[in-house]
Motif scaffolding. Sequence first.
Motif, PDB file in Angstrom:
ATOM      1  N   GLN A  62     -13.711 -13.716  25.937  1.00 50.99           N
ATOM      2  CA  GLN A  62     -12.819 -13.761  24.764  1.00 50.99           C
ATOM      3  C   GLN A  62     -13.251 -12.743  23.703  1.00 50.99           C
ATOM      4  O   GLN A  62     -12.465 -12.370  22.847  1.00 50.99           O
ATOM      5  CB  GLN A  62     -12.851 -15.162  24.121  1.00 50.99           C
ATOM      6  N   ARG A  63     -14.532 -12.332  23.764  1.00 51.74           N
ATOM      7  CA  ARG A  63     -15.097 -11.504  22.681  1.00 51.74           C
ATOM      8  C   ARG A  63     -15.126 -10.017  23.014  1.00 51.74           C
ATOM      9  O   ARG A  63     -15.226  -9.178  22.120  1.00 51.74           O
ATOM     10  CB  ARG A  63     -16.518 -11.983  22.356  1.00 51.74           C
ATOM     11  N   CYS A  64     -15.094  -9.694  24.304  1.00 58.75           N
ATOM     12  CA  CYS A  64     -15.087  -8.281  24.708  1.00 58.75           C
ATOM     13  C   CYS A  64     -14.447  -8.187  26.088  1.00 58.75           C
ATOM     14  O   CYS A  64     -14.301  -9.192  26.775  1.00 58.75           O
ATOM     15  CB  CYS A  64     -16.506  -7.700  24.725  1.00 58.75           C
ATOM     16  N   GLU A  65     -14.089  -6.984  26.473  1.00 60.23           N
ATOM     17  CA  GLU A  65     -13.558  -6.767  27.821  1.00 60.23           C
ATOM     18  C   GLU A  65     -14.712  -6.729  28.813  1.00 60.23           C
ATOM     19  O   GLU A  65     -15.701  -6.019  28.580  1.00 60.23           O
ATOM     20  CB  GLU A  65     -12.849  -5.418  27.878  1.00 60.23           C
ATOM     21  N   VAL A  66     -14.608  -7.467  29.893  1.00 61.95           N
ATOM     22  CA  VAL A  66     -15.611  -7.445  30.960  1.00 61.95           C
ATOM     23  C   VAL A  66     -14.970  -6.708  32.141  1.00 61.95           C
ATOM     24  O   VAL A  66     -14.009  -7.195  32.736  1.00 61.95           O
ATOM     25  CB  VAL A  66     -16.030  -8.879  31.367  1.00 61.95           C
ATOM     26  N   ILE A  67     -15.468  -5.506  32.413  1.00 63.15           N
ATOM     27  CA  ILE A  67     -14.809  -4.630  33.392  1.00 63.15           C
ATOM     28  C   ILE A  67     -15.728  -4.387  34.587  1.00 63.15           C
ATOM     29  O   ILE A  67     -16.653  -3.569  34.512  1.00 63.15           O
ATOM     30  CB  ILE A  67     -14.429  -3.271  32.751  1.00 63.15           C
ATOM     31  N   PRO A  68     -15.519  -5.102  35.714  1.00 64.36           N
ATOM     32  CA  PRO A  68     -16.318  -4.819  36.919  1.00 64.36           C
ATOM     33  C   PRO A  68     -15.997  -3.423  37.436  1.00 64.36           C
ATOM     34  O   PRO A  68     -14.891  -2.909  37.231  1.00 64.36           O
ATOM     35  CB  PRO A  68     -15.865  -5.890  37.915  1.00 64.36           C
ATOM     36  N   MET A  69     -16.976  -2.785  38.104  1.00 65.80           N
ATOM     37  CA  MET A  69     -16.817  -1.407  38.583  1.00 65.80           C
ATOM     38  C   MET A  69     -17.095  -1.330  40.089  1.00 65.80           C
ATOM     39  O   MET A  69     -18.010  -0.620  40.526  1.00 65.80           O
ATOM     40  CB  MET A  69     -17.757  -0.487  37.805  1.00 65.80           C
TER      41      MET A  69
END
Length: 384
Positions: free
Chosen positions: A144-151
């Motif tokens: 909710q606080r930041c984007e979590v972007i798997p790579m």
Amino acid sequence: MSHESSATPAPLLKTPLNDLHVELGARMVPFAGYSMPVQYPAGLMAEHLHTRSAAGLFDVSHMGQLRLVGPDAAAAFESLMPVDVIDLAPGKQRYGLLLNDEGGIIDDLMFFNRDHANGGDIFVIVNGACKAGDIAHIQAKIGQRCEVIPMPEMALLALQGPQAVTALQRLAPGVEQLVFMTGGRFTVAGCDCFLTRSGYTGEDGFEISVDASQADTLARALLAQPEVKPVGLGARNSLRLEAGLCLYGNDIDTTTTPVEASLNWAMQKVRRSGGARAGGFPGSDKILAQLDNPAALSRKRVGLMALERIPVRDHTALHSTNGTPIGEVTSGLLGPTINQPVAMGYVQPEFAAIGTRVNAMVRGKPVPMEVTSMPFVPTRYHRG
């Protein structure tokens, strides 16, 4: 770990360098859900010694890579770990510990501040066997606080050893200016890379994140350098043990706290004493109490050296010299560099002092060991 015979094991994943490993004659084994090279025809001992004297190339593409993006990313990530994330300067990397509510270690990881415009961009590398769980945990806690972007599109290579910089600067002039735990974007042999001067061997070296589509090109360009030879998981394990570095799942796990694991150095002062940012991480009450009162610990991770030339393996019981069970070895082997059996394990705190004699019970026979400081082989990180 489940051993249900009814479940069909999932097919092994392959890294982008799989064909290259096969071409190089690697012996492939299952590891963290991937088919990985445990050794090449030269063998574990030769690969280990080559990394200590020249440069070894490791495929670590099984590891998880992700980004945390947004102005609140650092503060959000700091809420999950007993580590200073907020004050990590752009261009620098740090070791972190993801904790559960009991203060147990969900995973250990590396994170790098890639943000140069205050937008918040933290690059994270987690262990292969833990990556799905870690990403889900991070998403659930701070999504909710930041984007979590798997790579998942990225591969990861490690070039390690005293001549790693010699080989890499031919392909990427400027990398020699980096110091330990710093990094940046470089073009290496025409490949767009993000690399850090760090690693898991105790030697100078680099970890290189590259798009999977360019991994083979990059690996072949590195292997074409006279200093560089391919190195498998077997030597990676013996190198990290000599360097006194924990292996997640062996030496640390959800049942061990950072204090029990002797990782106090990984918890910066700003998170553990006084100030506004002290505590506030999962399990902080328990961990801060352990820091305040080390005598209350039930066990502590120590380094051990055998006094006879008998290798002492993982899960070997440790006894006091009068025969009382006091702990267990979590990692152990014959250290190729020092030609001595070395191990790490957990003992009751009263047996944790340097110089304490204990016995490892190998096939029912006591092998005398001495608690010793780590690393077993001096580290050679390039600190400038």
